[in-house]
Design a protein around this motif. Sequence first.
Motif, mmCIF file in Angstrom:
data_model
loop_
_atom_site.group_PDB
_atom_site.id
_atom_site.type_symbol
_atom_site.label_atom_id
_atom_site.label_comp_id
_atom_site.label_asym_id
_atom_site.label_seq_id
_atom_site.Cartn_x
_atom_site.Cartn_y
_atom_site.Cartn_z
ATOM 1 N N GLU A 85 -7.341 -12.417 17.394
ATOM 2 C CA GLU A 85 -7.529 -13.547 16.497
ATOM 3 C C GLU A 85 -6.695 -13.392 15.232
ATOM 4 O OE1 GLU A 85 -11.364 -13.166 14.205
ATOM 5 O OE2 GLU A 85 -11.842 -11.878 15.925
ATOM 6 N N SER A 86 -6.462 -14.501 14.556
ATOM 7 C CA SER A 86 -5.656 -14.520 13.337
ATOM 8 C C SER A 86 -4.343 -13.789 13.560
ATOM 9 C CB SER A 86 -6.429 -13.908 12.158
ATOM 10 O OG SER A 86 -7.590 -14.636 11.897
ATOM 11 N N GLN A 87 -3.604 -14.193 14.631
ATOM 12 C CA GLN A 87 -2.403 -13.469 15.027
ATOM 13 C C GLN A 87 -1.303 -13.510 13.971
ATOM 14 O OE1 GLN A 87 -1.458 -15.354 18.756
ATOM 15 N NE2 GLN A 87 -2.612 -13.840 19.940
ATOM 16 N N THR A 88 -1.344 -14.489 13.079
ATOM 17 C CA THR A 88 -0.272 -14.588 12.086
ATOM 18 C C THR A 88 -0.518 -13.712 10.867
ATOM 19 O OG1 THR A 88 -1.363 -16.504 11.095
ATOM 20 C CG2 THR A 88 0.308 -16.929 12.773
ATOM 21 N N ASN A 89 -1.718 -13.146 10.683
ATOM 22 C CA ASN A 89 -2.022 -12.280 9.534
ATOM 23 C C ASN A 89 -1.838 -10.815 9.925
ATOM 24 O OD1 ASN A 89 -2.639 -14.533 8.157
ATOM 25 N ND2 ASN A 89 -4.749 -13.996 7.687
ATOM 26 N N SER A 90 -0.697 -10.242 9.531
ATOM 27 C CA SER A 90 -0.432 -8.842 9.901
ATOM 28 C C SER A 90 0.403 -8.108 8.861
ATOM 29 C CB SER A 90 0.281 -8.789 11.259
ATOM 30 O OG SER A 90 1.493 -9.530 11.192
ATOM 31 N N ILE A 91 0.533 -8.681 7.655
ATOM 32 C CA ILE A 91 1.296 -8.028 6.597
ATOM 33 C C ILE A 91 0.326 -7.514 5.540
ATOM 34 C CG2 ILE A 91 3.051 -8.284 4.831
ATOM 35 C CD1 ILE A 91 4.125 -8.438 7.643
ATOM 36 N N GLY A 92 0.423 -6.228 5.215
ATOM 37 C CA GLY A 92 -0.443 -5.634 4.202
ATOM 38 C C GLY A 92 0.115 -4.292 3.768
ATOM 39 N N SER A 93 -0.672 -3.564 2.970
ATOM 40 C CA SER A 93 -0.238 -2.274 2.431
ATOM 41 C C SER A 93 -1.156 -1.172 2.913
ATOM 42 C CB SER A 93 -0.249 -2.300 0.903
ATOM 43 O OG SER A 93 0.625 -3.285 0.422
ATOM 44 N N ALA A 94 -0.554 -0.009 3.150
ATOM 45 C CA ALA A 94 -1.307 1.191 3.512
ATOM 46 C C ALA A 94 -1.010 2.276 2.483
ATOM 47 C CB ALA A 94 -0.929 1.662 4.906
ATOM 48 N N LEU A 95 -2.068 2.873 1.932
ATOM 49 C CA LEU A 95 -1.933 3.984 0.991
ATOM 50 C C LEU A 95 -2.112 5.268 1.790
ATOM 51 C CD1 LEU A 95 -1.582 4.904 -1.934
ATOM 52 C CD2 LEU A 95 -4.046 4.656 -2.253
ATOM 53 N N LEU A 126 3.292 -4.678 -4.052
ATOM 54 C CA LEU A 126 2.597 -5.801 -4.696
ATOM 55 C C LEU A 126 1.239 -6.091 -4.066
ATOM 56 C CD1 LEU A 126 5.474 -8.339 -5.434
ATOM 57 C CD2 LEU A 126 4.333 -6.766 -6.993
ATOM 58 N N SER A 127 1.170 -6.061 -2.736
ATOM 59 C CA SER A 127 -0.118 -6.366 -2.099
ATOM 60 C C SER A 127 -1.164 -5.307 -2.451
ATOM 61 C CB SER A 127 0.055 -6.481 -0.580
ATOM 62 O OG SER A 127 0.642 -5.312 -0.056
ATOM 63 N N LEU A 128 -0.763 -4.016 -2.569
ATOM 64 C CA LEU A 128 -1.727 -2.982 -2.965
ATOM 65 C C LEU A 128 -2.082 -3.118 -4.438
ATOM 66 C CD1 LEU A 128 -3.360 -0.497 -2.175
ATOM 67 C CD2 LEU A 128 -1.416 0.915 -2.880
ATOM 68 N N ARG A 129 -1.116 -3.434 -5.285
ATOM 69 C CA ARG A 129 -1.394 -3.616 -6.711
ATOM 70 C C ARG A 129 -2.407 -4.748 -6.913
ATOM 71 N NH1 ARG A 129 1.290 -2.124 -11.433
ATOM 72 N NH2 ARG A 129 0.731 -3.388 -13.245
ATOM 73 N N VAL A 169 2.962 4.397 -0.716
ATOM 74 C CA VAL A 169 2.543 3.008 -0.509
ATOM 75 C C VAL A 169 3.557 2.370 0.429
ATOM 76 C CG1 VAL A 169 1.977 0.833 -1.619
ATOM 77 C CG2 VAL A 169 1.599 2.975 -2.835
ATOM 78 N N VAL A 170 3.138 2.060 1.655
ATOM 79 C CA VAL A 170 4.059 1.531 2.671
ATOM 80 C C VAL A 170 3.442 0.305 3.340
ATOM 81 C CG1 VAL A 170 5.089 3.790 3.102
ATOM 82 C CG2 VAL A 170 3.104 3.064 4.444
ATOM 83 N N THR A 204 -4.908 -0.687 3.789
ATOM 84 C CA THR A 204 -5.752 -0.545 2.606
ATOM 85 C C THR A 204 -6.009 -1.877 1.926
ATOM 86 O OG1 THR A 204 -4.831 1.664 2.256
ATOM 87 C CG2 THR A 204 -5.996 0.681 0.407
ATOM 88 N N SER A 205 -5.010 -2.765 1.922
ATOM 89 C CA SER A 205 -5.135 -4.062 1.246
ATOM 90 C C SER A 205 -5.558 -5.148 2.219
ATOM 91 C CB SER A 205 -3.789 -4.433 0.609
ATOM 92 O OG SER A 205 -2.846 -4.751 1.620
ATOM 93 N N GLU A 206 -5.640 -6.390 1.705
ATOM 94 C CA GLU A 206 -5.881 -7.533 2.572
ATOM 95 C C GLU A 206 -4.656 -7.792 3.439
ATOM 96 O OE1 GLU A 206 -6.207 -7.466 -0.641
ATOM 97 O OE2 GLU A 206 -8.311 -7.837 -1.116
ATOM 98 N N LEU A 207 -4.835 -8.578 4.522
ATOM 99 C CA LEU A 207 -3.733 -8.951 5.401
ATOM 100 C C LEU A 207 -3.224 -10.344 5.043
ATOM 101 C CD1 LEU A 207 -5.015 -7.620 8.848
ATOM 102 C CD2 LEU A 207 -3.187 -6.668 7.439
#
Length: 565
Positions: A85-95, A126-129, A169-170, A204-207
């Motif tokens: 589900e929500s196949q288009t949401n896949s960008i985020g940050s990993a600490l 930016l997404s983690l900040r 942060v990647v 770690t962050s939202e997608l």
Amino acid sequence: MIDVAVLATRGKSAARHRWQPTMTWLESHIANSRFMLHPLTLDEMANAVEQLKVDFVITNPGQAVQLGRQFDLSWLVTMTSHTGESQTNSIGSALVVRRDSPYYSVEQLYGKPLSAVASNAFGGYLSLRHHLISQGFDANAFFSRVRFLGFPIDASLYQLRDKHIEAAVVPACLLESMVTDGLLEDNYRVIQSRSPAYFPCQVTSELYPNWSFAKTQRATNELAKQMSQALLAMPAESEAAIAARASGWTSPVSLLAIDKLYQELNMHPLHLPWWQEAFIWLDDNQQWGWLLFVTLVLLNGYHFWLEYCFNRNKKQLEQALHRLKHNGELLEHAQRVAIVGELGTSVAHEINQPLAAIRNYTEAGLLRIAKQRPLEDLVPVLEKIQHQVERVDNIVQRLRTMIKKHAAEKKFIDINQLIIDTMELLDFRLTKLEIPYRLSLQTSLPLCYIDPIGLQQVLVNLVTNAIDACVSAQHTDVTWQPEIVIESHYQDNVLTLTVSDNGIGISAEQAAATQAFVSTKTQGLGLGLAICRDVIEDHAGQMSLSPIAPHGCKVTIVIPVSLPQ
């Protein structure tokens, strides 16, 4: 030739390997077409779009908002992923930290050495900040030691592997992809992972929405329509989809969440500079603008008036201080003259002694001449007369020096000799009153840089007070024997002088006698010790009074001094 720019997050070689199959797919579905792939950095991508050097762009959602709000782009499709589900949401940050790292929460990494791609990189920094700020953390403190390494983003994890940093942060899924490709061992973990159940990677962050494909003004609408149809028709099992790590493409999704992120970080491309917003506000609120202008004028006028008053009062204060210094010098001079007046009998005795000796030697010389003695017999007599004349000259010179009005003039002198000269001035009075004194002077005392006239005035004051104290004690106890002791001591660039007596002494309350116009004497003005204190303080020194048991007083002078170089 159709030019397509792609954001090369992991370097140009990795970008070509990921996206060239997509170019091949498009060439096979669009007749008479040839696509040229251009891997670019963030800044290169913005420059290429602004100058219309490319026809299409493939980029992440963060740069999609930055470019789309500044340039005329038409978004064609959004990439989908194998995430249920929500196949288009896949960008985020990993600490990411090392598996053996002692850090297990965000708070533990405050101010630690971190790495990220760039301060404007969306998928990592930016997404983690934004996530940290939304959780109530101080992002500035957290990222106080961040290192921006630039593309390729793999460098951040290599720095973590080599222990140059404590966390990296990647973008989400980069760690898993590098482990799968054999570029890293599985020795890492993600701090406070909040991955949804459908998402295969730790994050770690939202997608946020996935990568998008857009058309610039350089490309035709007909070509854009053919490309949209070709991309939407790409199956998940195709070589192009597998290489792009996608399940295909779908119609463009809303980027509202990313717009809000940039607004909350005060980085939105449509956000006007503060000075432009100020002009807009002034144009809409002219009456308040004029009020602000008048207020600023009045405040500036008030500031200049205060500065004028300050400068005027400063000059008046400087003049008052100058007058005070001048009056102080006059007061010191008057006090020295008064001291010489008090020592008049002693001075007369000091001068009479060499004059009497001169008379005796003169009579002896005349007698030898009358007896027609050889001229050689007169030489010793004349030498003694010359010695007595020099003695008178020295006495007169010391008196002139003491009476002379002067500003403090420091020079290198022999302290012990100054003490001896001072006691010679007071010797007649001490002898007349039958008050013995003792000098305890440190031998080999170095020359000290001081004001000799001022220090001699201090010594005369202190010994005179000691004499008065001994005379007063003599009246109360006829069996008591008075004594005055003067000592000198030098150690570690500090000169210590003490004047002690066994007179009537002082109480602890009488320590205030060093204040001006406060005196323990019936006829005293209270200026002597006050002037002594000022002279010593002018040498950056200290003067203290203390009682001596069973009775008496000790004055201690401590002066830091400089020695000849």
